[in-house]
Design a protein around this motif. Structure first.
Motif, PDB file in Angstrom:
ATOM      1  N   GLN B   1       0.819  -1.195   0.000  1.00  0.00           N
ATOM      2  CA  GLN B   1       0.000   0.000   0.000  1.00  0.00           C
ATOM      3  C   GLN B   1       0.857   1.250   0.000  1.00  0.00           C
ATOM      4  N   GLN B   2       2.030   1.162   0.610  1.00  0.00           N
ATOM      5  CA  GLN B   2       2.878   2.349   0.673  1.00  0.00           C
ATOM      6  C   GLN B   2       3.573   2.571  -0.651  1.00  0.00           C
ATOM      7  N   PRO B   3       3.665   3.825  -1.077  1.00  0.00           N
ATOM      8  CA  PRO B   3       4.414   4.099  -2.303  1.00  0.00           C
ATOM      9  C   PRO B   3       5.906   3.892  -2.073  1.00  0.00           C
ATOM     10  N   VAL B   4       6.601   3.707  -3.166  1.00  0.00           N
ATOM     11  CA  VAL B   4       8.043   3.501  -3.121  1.00  0.00           C
ATOM     12  C   VAL B   4       8.726   4.749  -3.672  1.00  0.00           C
ATOM     13  N   GLN B   5       9.641   5.298  -2.898  1.00  0.00           N
ATOM     14  CA  GLN B   5      10.352   6.488  -3.317  1.00  0.00           C
ATOM     15  C   GLN B   5      11.794   6.167  -3.663  1.00  0.00           C
ATOM     16  N   SER B   6      12.310   6.937  -4.607  1.00  0.00           N
ATOM     17  CA  SER B   6      13.729   6.845  -4.928  1.00  0.00           C
ATOM     18  C   SER B   6      14.214   8.198  -5.421  1.00  0.00           C
ATOM     19  N   PRO B   7      15.463   8.533  -5.191  1.00  0.00           N
ATOM     20  CA  PRO B   7      16.413   7.798  -4.364  1.00  0.00           C
ATOM     21  C   PRO B   7      16.126   8.005  -2.871  1.00  0.00           C
ATOM     22  N   GLN B   8      16.871   7.325  -2.047  1.00  0.00           N
ATOM     23  CA  GLN B   8      16.712   7.489  -0.597  1.00  0.00           C
ATOM     24  C   GLN B   8      17.310   8.807  -0.133  1.00  0.00           C
ATOM     25  N   ALA B   9      18.386   9.217  -0.797  1.00  0.00           N
ATOM     26  CA  ALA B   9      19.063  10.450  -0.390  1.00  0.00           C
ATOM     27  C   ALA B   9      19.728  11.086  -1.599  1.00  0.00           C
ATOM     28  N   VAL B  10      19.785  12.405  -1.558  1.00  0.00           N
ATOM     29  CA  VAL B  10      20.428  13.178  -2.629  1.00  0.00           C
ATOM     30  C   VAL B  10      21.228  14.300  -1.985  1.00  0.00           C
ATOM     31  N   ILE B  11      22.432  14.508  -2.482  1.00  0.00           N
ATOM     32  CA  ILE B  11      23.240  15.652  -2.038  1.00  0.00           C
ATOM     33  C   ILE B  11      23.515  16.513  -3.260  1.00  0.00           C
ATOM     34  N   LEU B  12      23.196  17.783  -3.125  1.00  0.00           N
ATOM     35  CA  LEU B  12      23.342  18.714  -4.243  1.00  0.00           C
ATOM     36  C   LEU B  12      24.162  19.914  -3.823  1.00  0.00           C
ATOM     37  N   ARG B  13      24.696  20.597  -4.817  1.00  0.00           N
ATOM     38  CA  ARG B  13      25.223  21.937  -4.607  1.00  0.00           C
ATOM     39  C   ARG B  13      24.116  22.930  -4.973  1.00  0.00           C
ATOM     40  N   GLU B  14      24.154  24.066  -4.355  1.00  0.00           N
ATOM     41  CA  GLU B  14      23.185  25.127  -4.700  1.00  0.00           C
ATOM     42  C   GLU B  14      23.166  25.327  -6.211  1.00  0.00           C
ATOM     43  N   GLY B  15      21.971  25.432  -6.748  1.00  0.00           N
ATOM     44  CA  GLY B  15      21.841  25.664  -8.182  1.00  0.00           C
ATOM     45  C   GLY B  15      21.676  24.410  -9.016  1.00  0.00           C
ATOM     46  N   GLU B  16      21.943  23.256  -8.412  1.00  0.00           N
ATOM     47  CA  GLU B  16      21.788  22.002  -9.159  1.00  0.00           C
ATOM     48  C   GLU B  16      20.342  21.529  -9.113  1.00  0.00           C
ATOM     49  N   ASP B  17      20.044  20.592  -9.998  1.00  0.00           N
ATOM     50  CA  ASP B  17      18.686  20.059 -10.108  1.00  0.00           C
ATOM     51  C   ASP B  17      18.602  18.658  -9.514  1.00  0.00           C
ATOM     52  N   ALA B  18      17.390  18.279  -9.138  1.00  0.00           N
ATOM     53  CA  ALA B  18      17.172  16.921  -8.628  1.00  0.00           C
ATOM     54  C   ALA B  18      15.786  16.438  -9.032  1.00  0.00           C
TER      55      ALA B  18
END
Lengths: 115, 109
Positions: B1-18
């Motif tokens: 029933q629970q949705p699945v998310q990905s990725p678990q974690a993201v690290i970005l620099r300011e100005g980058e996209d995700a």
């Protein structure tokens, strides 16, 4: 913006004791929820409540848990005999219409610590 | 029933996209996105409905593909304030809101 309020913000209790977590949903909302979040983990659904009765509950919401809307404004979660694993942040949420493009409004949570 | 998310974690620099993805094994009525800062309650970002719609809020937008039962959250030109854990919440006709496990986003200067 209207707010869901929860009290207390922190609750420390001994294992085996009963606790009651209190919530005041937004006044014109009809659907009420309890979620919990163990530290660093996901937000887990516990129970939903509508028209003075439980509409849905998860497998977490066993016989030790109960909910009540005693006076038309408060919405409470009772844990009858707390266990260590009940330690978590408990969020109350409310909405005016389920599944009708309405967001959930969350309270700021009650951090429950069972010792 | 629970949705699945990905990725678990993201690290970005300011100005980058995700991009954060959310998928479900069940037919969905709607998808909600929330952001949670450490020690705070989840805060609503947006709701997407059936019909493949796309929504935007400043530089955060999302899409919902009903057929694939998937939603994606797009964060463009990320800011420090975007840091937090992002949860998708899904509803279907039979169940109240369930949340994914969350994606922890860290934006660094």
């Amino acid at each position: 913006e209207p707010e869901v309020t929860q009290t207390p913000s922190h609750q420390v209790t001994q294992m085996g004791q009963e606790v009651i977590l209190r919530c005041v949903p937004i006044s014109n909302h009809l659907y009420f929820y309890w979620y919990r979040q163990i530290l660093g983990q996901k937000v887990e659904f516990l129970v939903s409540f509508y028209n003075n009765e439980i509409s849905e509950k998860s497998e977490i919401f066993d016989d030790q848990f109960s909910v009540e809307r005693p006076d038309g404004s408060n919405f409470t979660l009772k844990i009858r005999s707390t266990k260590l694993e009940d330690s978590a942040m408990y969020f109350c949420a409310s909405t005016s219409r389920r599944g009708q493009n309405e967001k959930l409004f969350f309270g700021s949570g009650t951090q429950l610590s069972v010792l | 029933q629970q949705p699945v998310q990905s990725p678990q974690a993201v690290i970005l620099r300011e100005g980058e996209d995700a991009v954060i993805n959310c998928s479900s094994s069940k037919a969905l009525y709607s998808v909600h996105w929330y952001r949670q800062k450490h020690g705070e309650a989840p805060v609503f970002l947006m709701i997407l409905l059936k019909g493949g719609e796309q929504k935007g809020h400043e530089k955060i937008s999302a899409s919902f593909n009903e057929k694939k039962q998937q939603s994606s959250l797009y964060l463009t030109a990320s800011q420090l304030s975007y840091s937090g854990t992002y949860f998708c919440g899904t509803e279907n006709n039979n169940n109240d809101m369930r949340f994914g496990a969350g994606t922890r986003l860290t934006v660094k200067p």
